[in-house]
Design an enzyme around this catalytic site. Structure first.
Site, PDB file in Angstrom:
ATOM      1  N   HIS A  49       0.852  -1.222   0.000  1.00  0.00           N
ATOM      2  CA  HIS A  49       0.000   0.000   0.000  1.00  0.00           C
ATOM      3  C   HIS A  49       0.870   1.248   0.000  1.00  0.00           C
ATOM      4  O   HIS A  49       0.937   1.921   1.034  1.00  0.00           O
ATOM      5  CB  HIS A  49      -0.910  -0.015   1.228  1.00  0.00           C
ATOM      6  N   ILE A  55       1.538   5.051   1.046  1.00  0.00           N
ATOM      7  CA  ILE A  55       0.544   5.873   1.742  1.00  0.00           C
ATOM      8  C   ILE A  55      -0.009   5.042   2.889  1.00  0.00           C
ATOM      9  O   ILE A  55      -0.439   3.901   2.698  1.00  0.00           O
ATOM     10  CB  ILE A  55      -0.599   6.310   0.800  1.00  0.00           C
ATOM     11  N   GLY A  58      -5.999   4.705   5.493  1.00  0.00           N
ATOM     12  CA  GLY A  58      -6.965   5.422   6.316  1.00  0.00           C
ATOM     13  C   GLY A  58      -7.534   4.558   7.421  1.00  0.00           C
ATOM     14  O   GLY A  58      -7.761   5.044   8.532  1.00  0.00           O
ATOM     15  N   VAL A  59      -7.747   3.280   7.145  1.00  0.00           N
ATOM     16  CA  VAL A  59      -8.291   2.405   8.189  1.00  0.00           C
ATOM     17  C   VAL A  59      -7.302   2.236   9.344  1.00  0.00           C
ATOM     18  O   VAL A  59      -7.716   2.064  10.486  1.00  0.00           O
ATOM     19  CB  VAL A  59      -8.728   1.021   7.639  1.00  0.00           C
ATOM     20  N   GLU A  63      -7.981   3.123  13.179  1.00  0.00           N
ATOM     21  CA  GLU A  63      -7.653   2.131  14.204  1.00  0.00           C
ATOM     22  C   GLU A  63      -6.718   2.721  15.260  1.00  0.00           C
ATOM     23  O   GLU A  63      -6.884   2.471  16.459  1.00  0.00           O
ATOM     24  CB  GLU A  63      -7.021   0.892  13.570  1.00  0.00           C
TER      25      GLU A  63
END
Length: 156
Positions: A49, A55, A58-59, A63
């Site tokens: 990723h 990057i 977002g998750v 978290e």
């Protein structure tokens, strides 16, 4: 009060590669918390990723916010000297109004700031913000509950 990684590990059950809080900078019981995560190129997630333009997902930002919120809830409920003996766990109930404003990349210091919106019993509603160099990168409203950890029983 400040907590280093060893103190955080006494409270949260998370471990590598999913422990996403490096330090608690401040914690005001039943009010707010500030924590951070140093994002390193050595994180496994960057293998996929994305290999040519890493990057931070977002998750993972959400978290990390939730983990900081879990420390706030746990310490608020059980005291500053508490240690999680593995009998309690914090579960997500909902994530609302999540917005991602700017990408987070290796080398960034990701700062989480959360404040309590509501709390009743073991249920917590928190407003969370994530910053890099004082620039808002993400925000969300998180709802979670602190519960007794139960063992799953296998039916035979």
């Amino acid at each position: 009060m400040q907590y280093d990684i060893q103190r955080i590990k006494e409270i949260l059950p998370h471990r590598y590669p999913l422990l996403l809080v490096d330090r608690i900078v401040s914690l005001n019981i039943n009010q707010n918390i500030e924590a951070y995560k140093n994002v390193s190129i050595n994180e496994e997630i960057f293998n996929g990723h994305f290999p040519t333009q890493p990057i931070y997902p977002g998750v993972y930002i959400i978290e990390g916010m939730a983990q900081a919120g879990g420390v706030l809830a746990f310490v608020s409920m059980f005291g500053e000297e508490c240690v999680n003996q593995g009998d309690k766990i914090v579960y997500f109930m909902s994530i609302d109004k999540a917005k991602f404003r700017n990408p987070v990349t290796p080398g960034d210091k990701l700062v989480y700031k959360l404040e309590v919106l509501k709390q009743k019993g073991g249920i917590w509603v928190l407003q969370g913000y994530a910053y890099v160099e004082n620039k808002l990168v993400a925000e969300a409203e998180l709802k979670a509950m602190v519960v007794d950890k139960t063992e799953k029983k296998v039916h035979q």
